[in-house]
Design a protein around this motif. Sequence first.
Motif, short mmCIF file in Angstrom:
data_model
loop_
_atom_site.label_atom_id
_atom_site.label_comp_id
_atom_site.label_asym_id
_atom_site.label_seq_id
_atom_site.Cartn_x
_atom_site.Cartn_y
_atom_site.Cartn_z
N VAL A 25 0.86 -1.18 0.00
CA VAL A 25 0.00 0.00 0.00
C VAL A 25 0.90 1.24 0.00
CG1 VAL A 25 -1.81 -1.25 1.21
CG2 VAL A 25 -0.18 0.08 2.54
N GLY A 26 0.29 2.41 0.11
CA GLY A 26 1.04 3.66 0.03
C GLY A 26 2.02 3.85 1.17
N GLU A 27 2.85 4.87 1.03
CA GLU A 27 3.91 5.13 2.00
C GLU A 27 3.30 5.50 3.36
OE1 GLU A 27 6.45 8.03 0.22
OE2 GLU A 27 7.15 6.64 -1.34
N ASP A 38 -2.82 -9.20 5.18
CA ASP A 38 -1.49 -8.69 5.49
C ASP A 38 -1.11 -7.62 4.47
OD1 ASP A 38 1.44 -8.42 5.71
OD2 ASP A 38 1.30 -10.15 7.03
N VAL A 39 -0.95 -6.39 4.95
CA VAL A 39 -0.55 -5.28 4.08
C VAL A 39 0.74 -4.67 4.63
CG1 VAL A 39 -2.91 -4.77 3.35
CG2 VAL A 39 -1.98 -3.61 5.36
N VAL A 40 1.44 -3.95 3.76
CA VAL A 40 2.72 -3.36 4.17
C VAL A 40 2.94 -2.09 3.35
CG1 VAL A 40 4.05 -4.71 2.49
CG2 VAL A 40 5.15 -3.89 4.58
N PRO A 41 3.45 -1.01 3.97
CA PRO A 41 3.69 0.24 3.24
C PRO A 41 4.88 0.12 2.28
CG PRO A 41 3.66 0.60 5.62
CD PRO A 41 3.75 -0.87 5.40
N ALA A 42 4.77 0.79 1.15
CA ALA A 42 5.81 0.71 0.12
C ALA A 42 7.16 1.18 0.63
CB ALA A 42 5.39 1.53 -1.10
N ASP A 43 7.18 2.22 1.47
CA ASP A 43 8.47 2.75 1.94
C ASP A 43 9.18 1.79 2.88
OD1 ASP A 43 6.23 3.52 3.62
OD2 ASP A 43 7.65 4.66 4.84
N LEU A 46 13.67 -12.68 2.97
CA LEU A 46 13.17 -11.66 3.88
C LEU A 46 11.68 -11.43 3.61
CD1 LEU A 46 16.02 -8.97 3.93
CD2 LEU A 46 15.78 -11.05 5.29
N HIS A 47 10.88 -11.50 4.65
CA HIS A 47 9.45 -11.26 4.53
C HIS A 47 9.14 -9.82 4.93
CE1 HIS A 47 7.59 -15.59 4.54
NE2 HIS A 47 8.44 -15.37 3.55
N SER A 48 8.86 -8.99 3.93
CA SER A 48 8.43 -7.61 4.19
C SER A 48 6.91 -7.63 4.31
CB SER A 48 8.87 -6.69 3.04
OG SER A 48 10.26 -6.53 3.04
N CYS A 49 6.44 -7.82 5.51
CA CYS A 49 5.01 -7.97 5.74
C CYS A 49 4.68 -7.58 7.17
CB CYS A 49 4.57 -9.41 5.46
SG CYS A 49 5.34 -10.64 6.53
N SER A 50 3.40 -7.47 7.47
CA SER A 50 2.99 -7.14 8.83
C SER A 50 3.13 -8.32 9.77
CB SER A 50 1.54 -6.63 8.83
OG SER A 50 1.47 -5.36 8.23
N GLY A 51 3.02 -9.53 9.23
CA GLY A 51 3.22 -10.71 10.05
C GLY A 51 1.99 -11.09 10.88
N PRO A 52 2.09 -12.18 11.62
CA PRO A 52 0.92 -12.71 12.34
C PRO A 52 0.28 -11.75 13.33
CG PRO A 52 2.72 -14.31 12.30
CD PRO A 52 3.29 -13.03 11.79
N THR A 53 1.07 -10.89 13.96
CA THR A 53 0.51 -10.03 15.02
C THR A 53 -0.12 -8.76 14.48
OG1 THR A 53 2.65 -8.95 15.38
CG2 THR A 53 2.16 -10.90 16.71
N LEU A 54 0.27 -8.30 13.29
CA LEU A 54 -0.21 -7.02 12.79
C LEU A 54 -1.09 -7.12 11.55
CD1 LEU A 54 2.93 -4.70 13.22
CD2 LEU A 54 0.95 -4.96 14.73
N ALA A 55 -1.28 -8.32 11.01
CA ALA A 55 -2.21 -8.46 9.89
C ALA A 55 -3.59 -7.99 10.33
CB ALA A 55 -2.25 -9.91 9.43
N VAL A 56 -4.31 -7.36 9.41
CA VAL A 56 -5.56 -6.67 9.75
C VAL A 56 -6.76 -7.58 9.51
CG1 VAL A 56 -6.97 -4.61 9.33
CG2 VAL A 56 -4.48 -4.52 9.03
N ALA A 57 -7.62 -7.73 10.51
CA ALA A 57 -8.85 -8.49 10.34
C ALA A 57 -9.75 -7.77 9.36
CB ALA A 57 -9.55 -8.67 11.68
#
Length: 370
Positions: free
Chosen positions: A195-197, A234-239, A259-270
């Motif tokens: 997603v966006g920065e 699971d979303v992650v900012p481009a920056d 390397l996993h550039s992701c939010s991961g199990p704890t921060l993925a959004v329901a």
Amino acid sequence: MSHYFITGATGAIGSSLVPVLLQQPTSELTLLLRAETADKLNERLEELYRFWGIGSSDQAARQRIRALRGDVTLPEFGLTAHEYKALCAACTHIIHAAGNVRMNLPIEQARRSSVDSAKHVVALAHAAPKLEKIEFVSTVGVGGRTYRQVPEEWLTDRRDFHNTYEQAKAEAEELVRGEAERGLPVTVHRPSMVVGESASGRIIHFQVFYHLCEFLSGQRTRGLSPRFGGTRLDVVPADYVAKTIAWSSQTSASGGLILHSCSGPTLAVALVPLRERVRAAFSRAGRDLPRMVELPTPLFKAIVAGVSVFMPTELRRAVRTLPVFLDYLATEQTFINQRTQELLAAAQLPVPHPDRYLDKVLDYYLERSR
């Protein structure tokens, strides 16, 4: 002096990456851009300069960027013999971020975008005597349907995929794995949905996440929604992805790793809270939203398919892509990022919390899609 060869500079990750690399005072960048003519090449580069805020007076930055007209799917990128020879001689770093993110291409087209381009990047790596490092951008989607938790390692088991994009990316990773095992200095980056920065919400193109938000708002389905249950996205900012790649390019510590550039199990959004956040943002932007009605997924698909016949052509096309999203969201997956975070701790690159950036991402989109 570091000389970066970058593919995908016009994409969400590549366009966010270039300003990060320019912060390194000794870096020079060669961008591979698709263009029909030399004039079109200059036009595309000027569009990128505007996105980066590099004006015509900023010659110091412009002199460190060079654009080549080519195609990552072609041998030697379709460059002239002179251009390719000069590139091989100068290149110290390769960042391969190009890719066609359309999920439902015929498999041979998907392979041209992912597998053929990987072959040509590897060929350049072997032909570049000064090469220090390769950063290869893949996707967490290579986990396909099989893994409930996708690990930060090479995936060698047979598995099914949601679409041809995931399949072709997995095949490209397999090619890169063989090269890594033979000593090629490569790091594979698997971002989740970009997603966006994080500070501004800015992004060069609106891609998968933004189409999904239109559906979550209820506007495209007249308020109908499948029951999401506890499904998470699971979303992650481009920056964040860009900074991770830039850091990795300057260290041997990440060599041979995933390397996993992701939010991961704890921060993925329901998805249910995300839907409410999306609808709140759409409402702030003055969009008229229908009342939501949740249905079992099979019934939802049947009703939307029937109703779409009476929709305007553009909306009907959009609705027909919905099964692609539903298929992706039906698989309950998480993407492990513990090792990546431990590695990035020294670089002070924690994963941003979605609460810090999602409203900015949505507001940026809505301001530009009226």
